[in-house]
Design an enzyme around this catalytic site. Structure first.
Site, PDB file in Angstrom:
ATOM      1  N   THR A   1      -1.103   7.307  -0.401  1.00  0.00           N
ATOM      2  CA  THR A   1      -2.722   7.059  -0.926  1.00  0.00           C
ATOM      3  C   THR A   1      -3.436   5.856  -0.415  1.00  0.00           C
ATOM      4  OG1 THR A   1      -1.823   5.731  -2.687  1.00  0.00           O
ATOM      5  CG2 THR A   1      -1.813   8.296  -3.252  1.00  0.00           C
TER       6      THR A   1
ATOM      7  N   ARG B   1       0.833  -1.267  -0.218  1.00  0.00           N
ATOM      8  CA  ARG B   1       0.041   0.009  -0.155  1.00  0.00           C
ATOM      9  C   ARG B   1       0.904   1.413  -0.132  1.00  0.00           C
ATOM     10  NH1 ARG B   1      -4.760   0.267   4.211  1.00  0.00           N
ATOM     11  NH2 ARG B   1      -3.030   0.918   5.359  1.00  0.00           N
TER      12      ARG B   1
ATOM     13  N   ASP C   1       0.879  -2.709  11.813  1.00  0.00           N
ATOM     14  CA  ASP C   1       1.080  -3.094  10.539  1.00  0.00           C
ATOM     15  C   ASP C   1       1.531  -4.609  10.348  1.00  0.00           C
ATOM     16  OD1 ASP C   1       2.521  -1.648   7.893  1.00  0.00           O
ATOM     17  OD2 ASP C   1       2.895  -3.824   8.033  1.00  0.00           O
TER      18      ASP C   1
ATOM     19  N   ASP D   1       5.038  -5.512   8.887  1.00  0.00           N
ATOM     20  CA  ASP D   1       6.360  -5.102   9.901  1.00  0.00           C
ATOM     21  C   ASP D   1       6.362  -6.013  11.090  1.00  0.00           C
ATOM     22  OD1 ASP D   1       6.798  -3.253   8.345  1.00  0.00           O
ATOM     23  OD2 ASP D   1       5.854  -1.639   9.369  1.00  0.00           O
TER      24      ASP D   1
END
Ligand SMILES: O=P(O)(O)OC[C@H]1O[C@H](OP(=O)(O)OP(=O)(O)O)[C@H](O)[C@@H]1O
Ligand SMILES: O=c1cc[nH]c(=O)[nH]1
Ligand SMILES: [Mg+2]
Length: 208
Positions: free
Chosen positions: A107, A103, A199, A202
């Site tokens: 945006t 991603r 995330d 991550d």
């Protein structure tokens, strides 16, 4: 309209709570993703079609059943990789395709960087895996690629989904059932799932 199956198995619910905890270290996070994917894989394959198969036991012949269509598992990179081994454990003959998407941080739109699918993906039952269904952009794009290659039987397995992602998926791919471990409240301004787990990529790979 596709079905949304939200898991209610106590082991899955328990493990997702541990996964959400910001203090869960990388090693445990990775183990939990694998364990949850294994339990979810069992639920997400419950309705696979069976065909008759003759088998000879040491005693006699009989007509048993076998899975009608071979399976492909397609992780959306990176975080989907953490769910592949679990599916391979329960369906060792599955082939694995990879779709690389990230991603864009500004945006939140998916950007493609890799796509390699089994040549016979059109003849397989496809299980797309990604821990997170947030806006739905990544899953929709991944399933677009898979459909372009002729696949018709596709299901999506994610650990945490946002209502926005479910809606987006159902609009774009009304034929694709969604299996999610938990359906959360909403997205925040940065398009992260609330409460979510942060995330996933991550946390899985320690790149925080
Ligand atoms: O539904 P969406 O709004 O598209 O968001 C979900 C996607 O975001 C995360 O990947 P990310 O882009 O962080 O890539 P990564 O796995 O490489 O970290 C996640 O693993 C999904 O693929
Ligand atoms: O909450 C979110 C949203 C997208 N991707 C993630 O890894 N987490
Ligand atoms: Mg990420």
């Amino acid at each position: 309209m596709s079905k949304v199956h939200v898991m209610d198995h106590p082991l899955i619910v328990h493990k997702i709570t541990k996964l959400r905890d910001k203090d869960t270290p990388v090693k445990e996070f990775r183990e939990l993703v694998n364990e949850i994917a294994l339990l979810m894989g069992y639920e997400a394959t419950r309705d696979l079609k069976l065909v008759d198969k003759e088998v000879e036991t040491p005693i006699t012949k009989m007509v048993g059943k076998e899975i009608a269509k071979p399976i492909a598992v397609v992780p959306i990179l990176r975080a989907g990789l953490g769910m592949v081994d679990a599916i391979m454990n329960i369906v060792p003959s599955a082939k694995v395709g990879h779709i690389g998407l990230y991603r864009d941080h500004e945006t939140a739109q998916p950007v493609e960087y890799y796509c390699k699918l089994p040549v016979d993906v059109d003849k397989r039952e496809v299980i797309v895996v990604d821990p997170m269904l947030a806006t739905g952009g990544s899953s929709v794009a991944a399933i677009d690629f898979i459909k372009q290659r002729g696949a018709k039987d596709i299901r999506l397995m994610c650990i945490i989904a946002a209502p926005e992602g479910v809606e987006c998926m159902q609009k774009a791919h009304p034929d694709v059932d969604i299996y999610c471990g938990a359906l959360d409240e909403k997205l925040n301004e940065a398009k992260y799932i609330v409460p979510g787990l942060g995330d996933a990529g991550d946390r899985l790979f320690g790149t925080l």
